[in-house]
Design a protein around this motif. Sequence first.
Motif, PDB file in Angstrom:
ATOM      1  N   LYS A 230     -63.255 -50.167 -50.181  1.00 22.66           N
ATOM      2  CA  LYS A 230     -63.389 -51.349 -51.038  1.00 22.66           C
ATOM      3  C   LYS A 230     -63.188 -50.980 -52.508  1.00 22.66           C
ATOM      4  CE  LYS A 230     -66.672 -55.110 -51.934  1.00 22.66           C
ATOM      5  NZ  LYS A 230     -68.016 -55.639 -51.576  1.00 22.66           N
ATOM      6  N   LYS A 231     -63.800 -49.882 -52.939  1.00 26.16           N
ATOM      7  CA  LYS A 231     -63.683 -49.471 -54.334  1.00 26.16           C
ATOM      8  C   LYS A 231     -62.265 -49.042 -54.684  1.00 26.16           C
ATOM      9  CE  LYS A 231     -67.987 -50.104 -55.497  1.00 26.16           C
ATOM     10  NZ  LYS A 231     -68.349 -51.167 -56.481  1.00 26.16           N
ATOM     11  N   MET A 232     -61.601 -48.354 -53.761  1.00 27.86           N
ATOM     12  CA  MET A 232     -60.229 -47.933 -54.027  1.00 27.86           C
ATOM     13  C   MET A 232     -59.299 -49.141 -54.165  1.00 27.86           C
ATOM     14  SD  MET A 232     -60.377 -44.729 -54.412  1.00 27.86           S
ATOM     15  CE  MET A 232     -62.024 -45.096 -55.073  1.00 27.86           C
ATOM     16  N   LEU A 233     -59.534 -50.166 -53.366  1.00 27.00           N
ATOM     17  CA  LEU A 233     -58.740 -51.380 -53.481  1.00 27.00           C
ATOM     18  C   LEU A 233     -58.939 -52.031 -54.845  1.00 27.00           C
ATOM     19  CD1 LEU A 233     -59.237 -52.995 -49.968  1.00 27.00           C
ATOM     20  CD2 LEU A 233     -57.084 -52.231 -50.942  1.00 27.00           C
ATOM     21  N   ARG A 234     -60.191 -52.075 -55.287  1.00 31.30           N
ATOM     22  CA  ARG A 234     -60.468 -52.699 -56.581  1.00 31.30           C
ATOM     23  C   ARG A 234     -59.870 -51.888 -57.729  1.00 31.30           C
ATOM     24  NH1 ARG A 234     -66.724 -54.920 -56.036  1.00 31.30           N
ATOM     25  NH2 ARG A 234     -66.251 -56.567 -54.527  1.00 31.30           N
ATOM     26  N   ARG A 235     -59.963 -50.579 -57.625  1.00 34.02           N
ATOM     27  CA  ARG A 235     -59.364 -49.741 -58.660  1.00 34.02           C
ATOM     28  C   ARG A 235     -57.854 -49.951 -58.719  1.00 34.02           C
ATOM     29  NH1 ARG A 235     -62.172 -43.725 -58.450  1.00 34.02           N
ATOM     30  NH2 ARG A 235     -64.270 -44.357 -59.137  1.00 34.02           N
ATOM     31  N   ALA A 236     -57.237 -50.009 -57.551  1.00 33.51           N
ATOM     32  CA  ALA A 236     -55.789 -50.207 -57.518  1.00 33.51           C
ATOM     33  C   ALA A 236     -55.415 -51.563 -58.105  1.00 33.51           C
ATOM     34  CB  ALA A 236     -55.288 -50.085 -56.090  1.00 33.51           C
ATOM     35  N   GLY A 237     -56.230 -52.574 -57.773  1.00 34.18           N
ATOM     36  CA  GLY A 237     -55.965 -53.911 -58.289  1.00 34.18           C
ATOM     37  C   GLY A 237     -56.144 -53.992 -59.791  1.00 34.18           C
ATOM     38  N   ALA A 238     -57.046 -53.152 -60.335  1.00 33.68           N
ATOM     39  CA  ALA A 238     -57.282 -53.154 -61.773  1.00 33.68           C
ATOM     40  C   ALA A 238     -56.300 -52.255 -62.513  1.00 33.68           C
ATOM     41  CB  ALA A 238     -58.717 -52.695 -62.046  1.00 33.68           C
ATOM     42  N   GLY A 239     -55.408 -51.595 -61.769  1.00 32.40           N
ATOM     43  CA  GLY A 239     -54.416 -50.741 -62.391  1.00 32.40           C
ATOM     44  C   GLY A 239     -54.887 -49.328 -62.621  1.00 32.40           C
ATOM     45  N   ALA A 240     -56.049 -48.976 -62.040  1.00 35.76           N
ATOM     46  CA  ALA A 240     -56.555 -47.615 -62.209  1.00 35.76           C
ATOM     47  C   ALA A 240     -55.730 -46.655 -61.375  1.00 35.76           C
ATOM     48  CB  ALA A 240     -58.022 -47.542 -61.798  1.00 35.76           C
ATOM     49  N   GLN A 241     -55.740 -45.408 -61.772  1.00 34.66           N
ATOM     50  CA  GLN A 241     -55.010 -44.391 -61.016  1.00 34.66           C
ATOM     51  C   GLN A 241     -55.804 -44.056 -59.773  1.00 34.66           C
ATOM     52  OE1 GLN A 241     -52.058 -43.363 -62.021  1.00 34.66           O
ATOM     53  NE2 GLN A 241     -51.725 -42.103 -60.213  1.00 34.66           N
ATOM     54  N   ALA A 242     -55.275 -44.318 -58.609  1.00 33.09           N
ATOM     55  CA  ALA A 242     -55.964 -44.038 -57.357  1.00 33.09           C
ATOM     56  C   ALA A 242     -55.117 -43.107 -56.516  1.00 33.09           C
ATOM     57  CB  ALA A 242     -56.229 -45.336 -56.592  1.00 33.09           C
ATOM     58  N   PRO A 243     -55.756 -42.224 -55.752  1.00 34.60           N
ATOM     59  CA  PRO A 243     -54.991 -41.282 -54.940  1.00 34.60           C
ATOM     60  C   PRO A 243     -54.340 -41.965 -53.752  1.00 34.60           C
ATOM     61  CG  PRO A 243     -57.314 -41.123 -54.420  1.00 34.60           C
ATOM     62  CD  PRO A 243     -57.203 -42.070 -55.581  1.00 34.60           C
ATOM     63  N   ALA A 244     -53.300 -41.343 -53.234  1.00 34.54           N
ATOM     64  CA  ALA A 244     -52.727 -41.820 -51.977  1.00 34.54           C
ATOM     65  C   ALA A 244     -53.750 -41.586 -50.891  1.00 34.54           C
ATOM     66  CB  ALA A 244     -51.447 -41.057 -51.674  1.00 34.54           C
ATOM     67  N   VAL A 245     -53.855 -42.538 -49.973  1.00 31.55           N
ATOM     68  CA  VAL A 245     -54.871 -42.451 -48.943  1.00 31.55           C
ATOM     69  C   VAL A 245     -54.235 -42.156 -47.612  1.00 31.55           C
ATOM     70  CG1 VAL A 245     -56.710 -43.690 -47.763  1.00 31.55           C
ATOM     71  CG2 VAL A 245     -56.346 -44.055 -50.204  1.00 31.55           C
ATOM     72  N   ARG A 246     -54.700 -41.123 -46.942  1.00 30.26           N
ATOM     73  CA  ARG A 246     -54.134 -40.711 -45.666  1.00 30.26           C
ATOM     74  C   ARG A 246     -54.579 -41.676 -44.577  1.00 30.26           C
ATOM     75  NH1 ARG A 246     -55.656 -34.855 -44.239  1.00 30.26           N
ATOM     76  NH2 ARG A 246     -54.571 -34.580 -46.217  1.00 30.26           N
ATOM     77  N   GLY A 247     -53.647 -42.172 -43.798  1.00 29.01           N
ATOM     78  CA  GLY A 247     -53.991 -43.092 -42.725  1.00 29.01           C
ATOM     79  C   GLY A 247     -53.101 -42.882 -41.527  1.00 29.01           C
ATOM     80  N   GLN A 248     -53.170 -43.835 -40.599  1.00 24.13           N
ATOM     81  CA  GLN A 248     -52.401 -43.698 -39.370  1.00 24.13           C
ATOM     82  C   GLN A 248     -50.901 -43.788 -39.647  1.00 24.13           C
ATOM     83  OE1 GLN A 248     -54.031 -46.838 -37.047  1.00 24.13           O
ATOM     84  NE2 GLN A 248     -55.817 -45.680 -36.426  1.00 24.13           N
ATOM     85  N   GLY A 249     -50.532 -44.507 -40.732  1.00 26.08           N
ATOM     86  CA  GLY A 249     -49.117 -44.695 -41.007  1.00 26.08           C
ATOM     87  C   GLY A 249     -48.592 -43.679 -41.997  1.00 26.08           C
ATOM     88  N   GLY A 250     -49.303 -42.556 -42.200  1.00 25.70           N
ATOM     89  CA  GLY A 250     -48.864 -41.562 -43.173  1.00 25.70           C
ATOM     90  C   GLY A 250     -49.496 -41.842 -44.518  1.00 25.70           C
ATOM     91  N   ASP A 251     -49.123 -41.058 -45.547  1.00 25.41           N
ATOM     92  CA  ASP A 251     -49.672 -41.225 -46.872  1.00 25.41           C
ATOM     93  C   ASP A 251     -48.937 -42.356 -47.586  1.00 25.41           C
ATOM     94  OD1 ASP A 251     -51.247 -39.150 -46.300  1.00 25.41           O
ATOM     95  OD2 ASP A 251     -50.176 -37.661 -47.528  1.00 25.41           O
ATOM     96  N   ARG A 252     -49.737 -43.163 -48.286  1.00 31.32           N
ATOM     97  CA  ARG A 252     -49.121 -44.265 -49.017  1.00 31.32           C
ATOM     98  C   ARG A 252     -49.859 -44.434 -50.333  1.00 31.32           C
ATOM     99  NH1 ARG A 252     -48.686 -50.196 -46.512  1.00 31.32           N
ATOM    100  NH2 ARG A 252     -50.924 -50.188 -46.845  1.00 31.32           N
ATOM    101  N   GLY A 253     -49.145 -44.682 -51.408  1.00 33.99           N
ATOM    102  CA  GLY A 253     -49.786 -44.880 -52.705  1.00 33.99           C
ATOM    103  C   GLY A 253     -50.692 -46.088 -52.648  1.00 33.99           C
ATOM    104  N   GLN A 254     -51.902 -45.933 -53.183  1.00 34.08           N
ATOM    105  CA  GLN A 254     -52.868 -47.021 -53.142  1.00 34.08           C
ATOM    106  C   GLN A 254     -52.387 -48.216 -53.943  1.00 34.08           C
ATOM    107  OE1 GLN A 254     -55.469 -46.903 -51.322  1.00 34.08           O
ATOM    108  NE2 GLN A 254     -56.764 -48.575 -51.998  1.00 34.08           N
ATOM    109  N   GLY A 255     -51.796 -47.964 -55.135  1.00 36.42           N
ATOM    110  CA  GLY A 255     -51.330 -49.077 -55.953  1.00 36.42           C
ATOM    111  C   GLY A 255     -50.240 -49.862 -55.256  1.00 36.42           C
ATOM    112  N   GLU A 256     -49.316 -49.164 -54.595  1.00 33.58           N
ATOM    113  CA  GLU A 256     -48.218 -49.817 -53.889  1.00 33.58           C
ATOM    114  C   GLU A 256     -48.765 -50.687 -52.767  1.00 33.58           C
ATOM    115  OE1 GLU A 256     -45.468 -47.088 -52.219  1.00 33.58           O
ATOM    116  OE2 GLU A 256     -44.449 -48.591 -51.022  1.00 33.58           O
ATOM    117  N   GLY A 257     -49.748 -50.132 -52.019  1.00 32.21           N
ATOM    118  CA  GLY A 257     -50.315 -50.901 -50.908  1.00 32.21           C
ATOM    119  C   GLY A 257     -51.048 -52.125 -51.411  1.00 32.21           C
TER     120      GLY A 257
END
Length: 306
Positions: A230-257
């Motif tokens: 939840k916090k990573m989503l909010r940071r990404a939405g606010a334009g904060a620098q967030a790390p790529a998050v490893r998931g089932q679909g591979g690594d993806r930039g949080q801001g892009e997602g």
Amino acid sequence: QESMGQESSRFVDQARAAASKLARDFGPETDSESSILWEGVSDNLRWLVVSQVRALLSLDAEVLLYRPEQLELDSADVAAELGAHETQLAAAALRDKMLGPKLQRAREALVPNKLSEPAFWDHFFSHVDVIKVKIVSDYLRAQEMTAEAQKRKHAAWLATYDRCDARMQEDLKRAAEHICAQRPPAQASAAETAIGFNPLSLARWTAGRSEAWLDYTEDGPWEIKRLLQKKMLRRAGAGAQAPAVRGQGGDRGQGEGAAAAAGRYGNLDCAHALAPGLSSGMPAVGEAAPALSPPLAAPQPMSPPH
């Protein structure tokens, strides 16, 4: 196995009997006239208010000779007769199955030898109002304290996450387990000590233990990971620098997602929109935790009426 089945059956029967008794004793009245006696009190507090009023009548009925100190009133100001609303309240009190018998005995002992009928009911309702205000106020304050404590706890989790190295931050499950392992030992509060409750007796996730269900205990990895998502989503939405998050679909930039989710759903807090990129074997935000098997699903404790 047969013995365990019999024990389980007896437990279920006892639980059903206890629930039925609570429903009979403290369930909402079908008569709207009876329900007005407890107006302003939520259903989950009603049994406590009733218990306190019953205790008041049981200890000494002569306490009704006077108004409570908080609501002292000159006797000359007491109405000579009951108004329509007070008459309705008095009838509701006498009909209440938990209070009626005790209240009627107190009324017979005090009216008319020591109090007039209007004075008796004025004193009784004044005591009820003081009890209602105190219990509801304490409940609301307890909710505020709980919310404040949870806010501090979540801030500590997030601070620990921010101190993790970039590689760990990419794996929310691993980060959550790391945060969980840093928790201080549980300590009993003054109230818990007073009632003899030991928080160390509760199930608790510990690093190195293999029981998967412990991930879903209070303050366990699943809860922590859910907060991090939840916090990573909010940071990404606010334009904060967030790390790529490893998931089932591979690594993806949080801001892009987050941007993609905003385009499709118009809501950066819709965690299910990012579930494919955020999940790491744990439920995404907004999803229910997996149900525990019957032997692990302990019933919630109920506070019995006194």
